[in-house]
Enzyme design. Structure first.
Site, PDB file in Angstrom:
ATOM      1  N   GLU A   1       0.970  -1.173   0.012  1.00  0.00           N
ATOM      2  CA  GLU A   1       0.082  -0.028   0.001  1.00  0.00           C
ATOM      3  C   GLU A   1       1.068   1.238   0.124  1.00  0.00           C
ATOM      4  OE1 GLU A   1      -3.229  -0.089  -0.002  1.00  0.00           O
ATOM      5  OE2 GLU A   1      -3.535  -2.175  -0.096  1.00  0.00           O
TER       6      GLU A   1
ATOM      7  N   CYS B   1      -2.222   9.943   2.572  1.00  0.00           N
ATOM      8  CA  CYS B   1      -1.767   9.107   1.188  1.00  0.00           C
ATOM      9  C   CYS B   1      -2.708   9.273   0.024  1.00  0.00           C
ATOM     10  CB  CYS B   1      -1.585   7.686   1.567  1.00  0.00           C
ATOM     11  SG  CYS B   1      -3.178   6.889   1.993  1.00  0.00           S
TER      12      CYS B   1
HETATM   13  P1  NAD Z   1       8.080   4.596   5.221  1.00  0.00           P
HETATM   14  O1  NAD Z   1       8.231   3.866   3.838  1.00  0.00           O
HETATM   15  O2  NAD Z   1       9.114   5.539   5.380  1.00  0.00           O
HETATM   16  O3  NAD Z   1       7.992   3.799   6.359  1.00  0.00           O
HETATM   17  C1  NAD Z   1       6.735   2.916   6.699  1.00  0.00           C
HETATM   18  C2  NAD Z   1       7.227   1.822   7.495  1.00  0.00           C
HETATM   19  O4  NAD Z   1       8.253   1.032   6.902  1.00  0.00           O
HETATM   20  C3  NAD Z   1       7.709   2.020   8.786  1.00  0.00           C
HETATM   21  O5  NAD Z   1       6.997   1.476   9.905  1.00  0.00           O
HETATM   22  C4  NAD Z   1       9.123   1.941   9.029  1.00  0.00           C
HETATM   23  O6  NAD Z   1       9.749   1.448   9.990  1.00  0.00           O
HETATM   24  C5  NAD Z   1       9.203   0.794   8.058  1.00  0.00           C
HETATM   25  N1  NAD Z   1      10.515   0.735   7.341  1.00  0.00           N
HETATM   26  C6  NAD Z   1      11.634   1.499   6.752  1.00  0.00           C
HETATM   27  N2  NAD Z   1      12.422   1.035   6.068  1.00  0.00           N
HETATM   28  C7  NAD Z   1      12.114  -0.306   6.180  1.00  0.00           C
HETATM   29  C8  NAD Z   1      12.840  -1.369   5.373  1.00  0.00           C
HETATM   30  N3  NAD Z   1      13.956  -1.151   5.087  1.00  0.00           N
HETATM   31  N4  NAD Z   1      12.221  -2.403   5.369  1.00  0.00           N
HETATM   32  C9  NAD Z   1      11.006  -2.774   5.911  1.00  0.00           C
HETATM   33  N5  NAD Z   1      10.534  -1.692   6.604  1.00  0.00           N
HETATM   34  C10 NAD Z   1      10.948  -0.642   6.604  1.00  0.00           C
HETATM   35  O7  NAD Z   1       6.717   5.485   4.873  1.00  0.00           O
HETATM   36  P2  NAD Z   1       6.320   6.735   5.759  1.00  0.00           P
HETATM   37  O8  NAD Z   1       7.044   7.941   5.864  1.00  0.00           O
HETATM   38  O9  NAD Z   1       5.971   6.164   7.171  1.00  0.00           O
HETATM   39  O10 NAD Z   1       4.587   6.887   5.167  1.00  0.00           O
HETATM   40  C11 NAD Z   1       4.584   7.740   4.203  1.00  0.00           C
HETATM   41  C12 NAD Z   1       4.309   6.982   2.847  1.00  0.00           C
HETATM   42  O11 NAD Z   1       3.410   5.992   3.044  1.00  0.00           O
HETATM   43  C13 NAD Z   1       3.790   7.825   1.758  1.00  0.00           C
HETATM   44  O12 NAD Z   1       4.374   7.575   0.699  1.00  0.00           O
HETATM   45  C14 NAD Z   1       2.290   7.645   1.685  1.00  0.00           C
HETATM   46  O13 NAD Z   1       1.584   7.932   0.423  1.00  0.00           O
HETATM   47  C15 NAD Z   1       2.204   6.177   2.030  1.00  0.00           C
HETATM   48  N6  NAD Z   1       0.773   5.904   2.503  1.00  0.00           N
HETATM   49  C16 NAD Z   1       0.193   5.035   1.731  1.00  0.00           C
HETATM   50  C17 NAD Z   1      -1.008   4.462   2.373  1.00  0.00           C
HETATM   51  C18 NAD Z   1      -1.768   3.644   1.606  1.00  0.00           C
HETATM   52  O14 NAD Z   1      -2.783   3.234   2.118  1.00  0.00           O
HETATM   53  N7  NAD Z   1      -1.653   3.268   0.281  1.00  0.00           N
HETATM   54  C19 NAD Z   1      -1.467   4.964   3.533  1.00  0.00           C
HETATM   55  C20 NAD Z   1      -0.398   5.792   4.383  1.00  0.00           C
HETATM   56  C21 NAD Z   1       0.707   5.992   3.878  1.00  0.00           C
END
Ligand code: NAD
Length: 474
Positions: A222, A256
């Site tokens: 997502e 998002c």
């Molecule tokens: P992010 O990708 O930085 O982090 C998300 C999660 O991934 C966190 O829990 C983090 O600890 C973990 N993470 C970080 N590095 C990782 C790795 N190498 N391997 C596994 N996990 C890892 O995202 P964010 O800044 O928390 O969220 C913002 C983004 O999320 C935006 O792009 C937004 O559009 C998207 N988003 C999408 C939805 C949806 O439903 N499609 C909903 C909310 C946010």
């Protein structure tokens, strides 16, 4: 809840212990009954109802400021609603589906039975930390799975609270929350889950999918992206502007599916700006200082958003601030519209994820469609029009994860609609029955009947099979 406790992140061995315990517990009880699943969903409802204020307070503290009402409306309520929806419909979702059987195999019968997958992993971002943890968890529990949840390190207070709450409403071998930094997240993504649902950025999505590939763990991603809004040539611009700016200002644009940029008929930009400003004054009378307006999550993201404005202005764009009340110390960034944007500007390259909204004028609806079509497939799209034929055409000729017509954001709140991106904005979908199916093995089962005609197809082959084949291969 005390925020002075220093949270100790689990080591890889501790993660593994929880995972193995859940897996073993699942092996011993691989098919929870309808009433057991409903009891789990009910426990989740109780968790939400009994802790709404504490949840809102923790998220408020993590953001620096987020209104308790916004958290209740955008996170607690939709999570509760989704859990209730699953409870109401679960009996029907779990029922085996009868499938048609070809005359050749009758009177045998075909069924699809839905089976839990086992232990599911859920990785949560920071922007709606409750809803994006509980939403996937509802689907996982409804489908009879056990779940491990990794919260974002950017919302540590809520993560710690949620870990405690889940610990007091669920046994650890059923649902467990693990917290920690990126190292924990990486170790988490490397576990051989039976399914991994990741919500977060497209960049991290690549890495999660690579880790999961090592175990052939199926993933649902997502992700995010630049979600466009298009206002049709004869649609009232003032109506569109009010609805678009409302969707943009939720959680200060850190959503998002927030509209990322808006395509407006050429010449109507000023009307859009004037109405949007008026709407922002109505929604947030004290501008960014309003209690109902969220802060930007941290200094890095605040600087990133200010950087977009600076970069765009340096390259010739103009920005129209829609309210006062900017404060770097409290990370309050008022909504702003940006005109005169080009592809060379960062604001038109990255997902904005904040309260800045570029306005792109277009000449014909074909131009607007082409503009969107040449860019990566978005998570959401918004189209404002009353002309049914044109709406149909836009729906057919554009690709996006989900669409709201004549408003913004609301498709996510429909429990009967699949939710998920496409291409770089994600893969797979959940919510409601789609979520139940996502976390189920839909197992095809053929029941042979006591008497059947299969002997006609078995050796020794002779004239009889030749006659049959003549008929079958015609
Ligand atoms: P992010 O990708 O930085 O982090 C998300 C999660 O991934 C966190 O829990 C983090 O600890 C973990 N993470 C970080 N590095 C990782 C790795 N190498 N391997 C596994 N996990 C890892 O995202 P964010 O800044 O928390 O969220 C913002 C983004 O999320 C935006 O792009 C937004 O559009 C998207 N988003 C999408 C939805 C949806 O439903 N499609 C909903 C909310 C946010």
């Amino acid at each position: 809840m005390s925020t002075t406790n220093v949270h100790v992140a689990p080591t890889s061995t501790q993660l593994d212990t929880i995972f193995q315990r859940q897996r073993e517990a699942f092996r011993l009880k691989p098919y929870p009954s309808l009433s057991e699943r409903k009891a789990h969903l009910k426990a989740l409802c109780r968790l939400l109802l009994e802790n709404g204020q504490a949840i809102a307070a923790a998220i408020d503290a993590d953001f620096g400021h987020r209104s308790s009402h916004e958290t209740q409306v955008l996170e607690v309520f939709p999570a509760l609603q989704a859990a209730k929806h699953a409870r109401w419909h679960l009996g029907r979702w779990m029922r085996p589906e009868r499938k048609h059987v070809s005359v050749l195999f009758q009177p045998g019968r075909a069924r699809v039975v839905k089976q839990p997958l086992g232990v599911v992993g859920i990785i949560v971002p920071w922007n709606y930390p409750l809803y994006l943890a509980v939403g996937p968890l509802i689907s996982a529990l409804a489908a009879g799975n056990r779940a491990m949840i990794k919260m974002s390190e950017m919302t540590p207070r809520f993560a710690e609270l949620f870990e405690k709450l889940i610990g007091s409403y669920f046994a650890q071998d059923y649902v467990a929350v693990v917290n920690g930094g990126v190292d924990v997240a990486q170790a988490f993504a490397a576990k051989p889950f039976d399914h991994l649902l990741f919500t977060g950025s497209t960049a991290v999505g690549h890495s999660v999918m690579r880790s999961a590939a090592e175990n052939l763990t199926p993933v649902t991603l997502e992700l995010g992206g630049k979600s466009p809004a298009i206002v049709a040539p004869d649609f009232p611009v003032d109506v569109a502007a009010r609805r678009i700016i409302w969707g943009k200002c939720l959680n200060a644009g850190q959503t998002c599916i927030a509209p990322d940029y808006v395509l407006v008929p050429e010449g109507k930009e000023q009307e859009f700006i004037d109405t949007a400003r008026d709407e922002v004054q109505r929604l947030y009378p004290a501008g960014a200082a309003s209690a109902d307006y969220s802060a930007i999550i941290n200094a890095r993201h605040y600087a990133r958003l200010k950087g977009y404005l600076k970069d765009a202005q340096a390259k010739g764009a103009k920005s129209a601030l829609l309210a006062e009340g900017e404060s770097e110390t409290s990370r309050k960034l008022p909504p702003a519209l940006v005109t005169g944007v080009t592809d060379a500007m960062q604001i038109m390259q990255d997902e904005i994820f904040g309260p800045l909204l570029p306005i792109v004028p277009y000449r014909s609806i074909d131009d607007a469609l082409a503009y969107v079509g040449k860019r990566p497939r978005p998570l959401a799209m918004y189209y404002f029009d009353y002309d049914r034929a044109r709406i149909r055409r836009i729906l057919n000729d554009s690709i996006a994860g989900g669409v709201t017509i004549n408003d913004t954001v609301l498709h996510i709140a429909q429990d009967n609609l699949p939710f998920g991106g496409v291409g770089p904005s994600g893969m797979g979908q959940y919510h409601g029955e789609e979520g139940f199916n996502l976390f189920s093995k839909r197992k095809g089962v053929f029941l042979q009947s006591r008497f059947n005609g299969l002997r006609l197809f078995k050796p020794p082959f002779g004239r009889q099979i030749e006659t049959i084949l003549k008929w079958l291969l015609r």
